[in-house]
Design a protein around this motif. Structure first.
Motif, PDB file in Angstrom:
ATOM      1  N   MET A 165      -3.480  28.212 -48.433  1.00 33.43           N
ATOM      2  CA  MET A 165      -4.436  27.151 -48.661  1.00 33.43           C
ATOM      3  C   MET A 165      -4.490  26.849 -50.160  1.00 33.43           C
ATOM      4  N   TYR A 166      -4.571  25.553 -50.495  1.00 34.63           N
ATOM      5  CA  TYR A 166      -4.618  25.131 -51.889  1.00 34.63           C
ATOM      6  C   TYR A 166      -5.982  24.547 -52.207  1.00 34.63           C
ATOM      7  N   TYR A 167      -6.465  24.826 -53.373  1.00 36.90           N
ATOM      8  CA  TYR A 167      -7.734  24.281 -53.830  1.00 36.90           C
ATOM      9  C   TYR A 167      -7.469  23.427 -55.061  1.00 36.90           C
ATOM     10  N   VAL A 168      -8.090  22.273 -55.086  1.00 35.61           N
ATOM     11  CA  VAL A 168      -7.962  21.380 -56.241  1.00 35.61           C
ATOM     12  C   VAL A 168      -9.265  21.441 -57.013  1.00 35.61           C
ATOM     13  N   ARG A 169      -9.152  21.735 -58.265  1.00 31.73           N
ATOM     14  CA  ARG A 169     -10.332  21.804 -59.119  1.00 31.73           C
ATOM     15  C   ARG A 169     -10.752  20.387 -59.503  1.00 31.73           C
ATOM     16  N   SER A 170     -11.995  20.057 -59.316  1.00 30.86           N
ATOM     17  CA  SER A 170     -12.493  18.734 -59.683  1.00 30.86           C
ATOM     18  C   SER A 170     -12.818  18.720 -61.170  1.00 30.86           C
ATOM     19  N   VAL A 171     -12.066  17.932 -61.907  1.00 33.20           N
ATOM     20  CA  VAL A 171     -12.272  17.810 -63.341  1.00 33.20           C
ATOM     21  C   VAL A 171     -12.431  16.331 -63.669  1.00 33.20           C
ATOM     22  N   PRO A 172     -13.532  15.954 -64.286  1.00 35.13           N
ATOM     23  CA  PRO A 172     -13.681  14.538 -64.636  1.00 35.13           C
ATOM     24  C   PRO A 172     -12.684  14.151 -65.731  1.00 35.13           C
ATOM     25  N   PHE A 173     -12.214  12.925 -65.660  1.00 38.32           N
ATOM     26  CA  PHE A 173     -11.318  12.452 -66.711  1.00 38.32           C
ATOM     27  C   PHE A 173     -12.081  12.357 -68.020  1.00 38.32           C
ATOM     28  N   VAL A 174     -11.418  12.688 -69.085  1.00 40.97           N
ATOM     29  CA  VAL A 174     -12.048  12.676 -70.394  1.00 40.97           C
ATOM     30  C   VAL A 174     -11.540  11.517 -71.249  1.00 40.97           C
ATOM     31  N   TYR A 175     -10.318  11.082 -70.999  1.00 45.59           N
ATOM     32  CA  TYR A 175      -9.703   9.998 -71.768  1.00 45.59           C
ATOM     33  C   TYR A 175      -9.232   8.905 -70.825  1.00 45.59           C
ATOM     34  N   TYR A 176      -9.242   7.682 -71.334  1.00 40.61           N
ATOM     35  CA  TYR A 176      -8.879   6.532 -70.512  1.00 40.61           C
ATOM     36  C   TYR A 176      -7.892   5.642 -71.251  1.00 40.61           C
ATOM     37  N   THR A 177      -6.953   5.104 -70.503  1.00 42.38           N
ATOM     38  CA  THR A 177      -6.072   4.050 -70.981  1.00 42.38           C
ATOM     39  C   THR A 177      -6.496   2.805 -70.209  1.00 42.38           C
ATOM     40  N   TYR A 178      -6.633   1.677 -70.906  1.00 43.24           N
ATOM     41  CA  TYR A 178      -7.179   0.489 -70.256  1.00 43.24           C
ATOM     42  C   TYR A 178      -6.468  -0.778 -70.725  1.00 43.24           C
ATOM     43  N   ILE A 179      -6.592  -1.821 -69.908  1.00 42.07           N
ATOM     44  CA  ILE A 179      -6.070  -3.141 -70.253  1.00 42.07           C
ATOM     45  C   ILE A 179      -7.218  -4.126 -70.156  1.00 42.07           C
ATOM     46  N   LEU A 180      -7.391  -4.920 -71.214  1.00 43.74           N
ATOM     47  CA  LEU A 180      -8.375  -5.998 -71.234  1.00 43.74           C
ATOM     48  C   LEU A 180      -7.644  -7.333 -71.169  1.00 43.74           C
ATOM     49  N   ARG A 181      -8.247  -8.295 -70.475  1.00 47.93           N
ATOM     50  CA  ARG A 181      -7.735  -9.662 -70.499  1.00 47.93           C
ATOM     51  C   ARG A 181      -8.655 -10.462 -71.424  1.00 47.93           C
ATOM     52  N   CYS A 182      -8.058 -11.123 -72.398  1.00 42.33           N
ATOM     53  CA  CYS A 182      -8.812 -11.961 -73.330  1.00 42.33           C
ATOM     54  C   CYS A 182      -8.937 -13.369 -72.761  1.00 42.33           C
ATOM     55  N   LYS A 183      -9.863 -14.159 -73.319  1.00 42.82           N
ATOM     56  CA  LYS A 183     -10.095 -15.507 -72.789  1.00 42.82           C
ATOM     57  C   LYS A 183      -8.870 -16.402 -72.938  1.00 42.82           C
ATOM     58  N   ASP A 184      -7.983 -16.073 -73.878  1.00 46.07           N
ATOM     59  CA  ASP A 184      -6.767 -16.879 -74.044  1.00 46.07           C
ATOM     60  C   ASP A 184      -5.638 -16.424 -73.115  1.00 46.07           C
ATOM     61  N   GLY A 185      -5.949 -15.462 -72.220  1.00 48.40           N
ATOM     62  CA  GLY A 185      -4.972 -15.008 -71.245  1.00 48.40           C
ATOM     63  C   GLY A 185      -4.103 -13.851 -71.702  1.00 48.40           C
ATOM     64  N   THR A 186      -4.225 -13.466 -72.967  1.00 46.25           N
ATOM     65  CA  THR A 186      -3.438 -12.342 -73.458  1.00 46.25           C
ATOM     66  C   THR A 186      -4.042 -11.031 -72.972  1.00 46.25           C
ATOM     67  N   LEU A 187      -3.240  -9.984 -73.022  1.00 47.61           N
ATOM     68  CA  LEU A 187      -3.670  -8.660 -72.575  1.00 47.61           C
ATOM     69  C   LEU A 187      -3.690  -7.699 -73.750  1.00 47.61           C
ATOM     70  N   TYR A 188      -4.715  -6.875 -73.818  1.00 42.54           N
ATOM     71  CA  TYR A 188      -4.842  -5.855 -74.858  1.00 42.54           C
ATOM     72  C   TYR A 188      -4.882  -4.496 -74.169  1.00 42.54           C
ATOM     73  N   THR A 189      -4.095  -3.558 -74.663  1.00 41.63           N
ATOM     74  CA  THR A 189      -4.065  -2.199 -74.123  1.00 41.63           C
ATOM     75  C   THR A 189      -4.607  -1.230 -75.157  1.00 41.63           C
ATOM     76  N   GLY A 190      -5.466  -0.318 -74.730  1.00 41.54           N
ATOM     77  CA  GLY A 190      -6.020   0.672 -75.637  1.00 41.54           C
ATOM     78  C   GLY A 190      -6.342   1.968 -74.905  1.00 41.54           C
ATOM     79  N   TYR A 191      -6.884   2.917 -75.652  1.00 41.38           N
ATOM     80  CA  TYR A 191      -7.323   4.184 -75.058  1.00 41.38           C
ATOM     81  C   TYR A 191      -8.663   4.556 -75.676  1.00 41.38           C
ATOM     82  N   THR A 192      -9.405   5.380 -74.978  1.00 40.53           N
ATOM     83  CA  THR A 192     -10.703   5.828 -75.475  1.00 40.53           C
ATOM     84  C   THR A 192     -11.162   7.056 -74.690  1.00 40.53           C
ATOM     85  N   ASN A 193     -12.149   7.728 -75.222  1.00 41.38           N
ATOM     86  CA  ASN A 193     -12.784   8.807 -74.458  1.00 41.38           C
ATOM     87  C   ASN A 193     -14.199   8.397 -74.021  1.00 41.38           C
TER      88      ASN A 193
END
Length: 97
Positions: free
Chosen positions: A1-29
């Protein structure tokens, strides 16, 4: 039997859409805080004056290194490939408030 430890994510990679239709990619905690800064014009220089911004994509990571690597990988994608990622994931509505 396998157990998965529940760990909340601490860091995020994200994509934003700007009003001009361009995309911005960044990361944050602190995703909600970072979105607030972007929307107030205090985030990345690129997103200033390009609002309103919409969060289109988010990935959770356990380490800063993983988030930064993924940010780099996404930035190497074409806009068409980034839009493909965006279509794969539904972002929680409360993050776009």
């Amino acid at each position: 039997m396998y157990y998965v430890r529940s760990v909340p994510f601490v860091y995020y990679t994200y994509i934003l859409r700007c009003k001009d239709g361009t995309l911005y990619t960044g990361y944050t905690n602190r995703l909600k805080h970072r979105l607030k800064l972007h929307r107030e014009g205090k985030g990345a220089k690129y997103t200033r004056g390009r609002g309103p911004l919409k969060l289109e994509y988010v990935e959770g990571h356990l380490t800063k290194s993983d988030a930064l690597k993924r940010e780099y990988e996404i930035k190497q994608l074409s806009k068409k490939e980034k839009l493909g990622l965006v279509q794969q994931l539904c972002v929680l509505p409360f993050l776009n408030e």
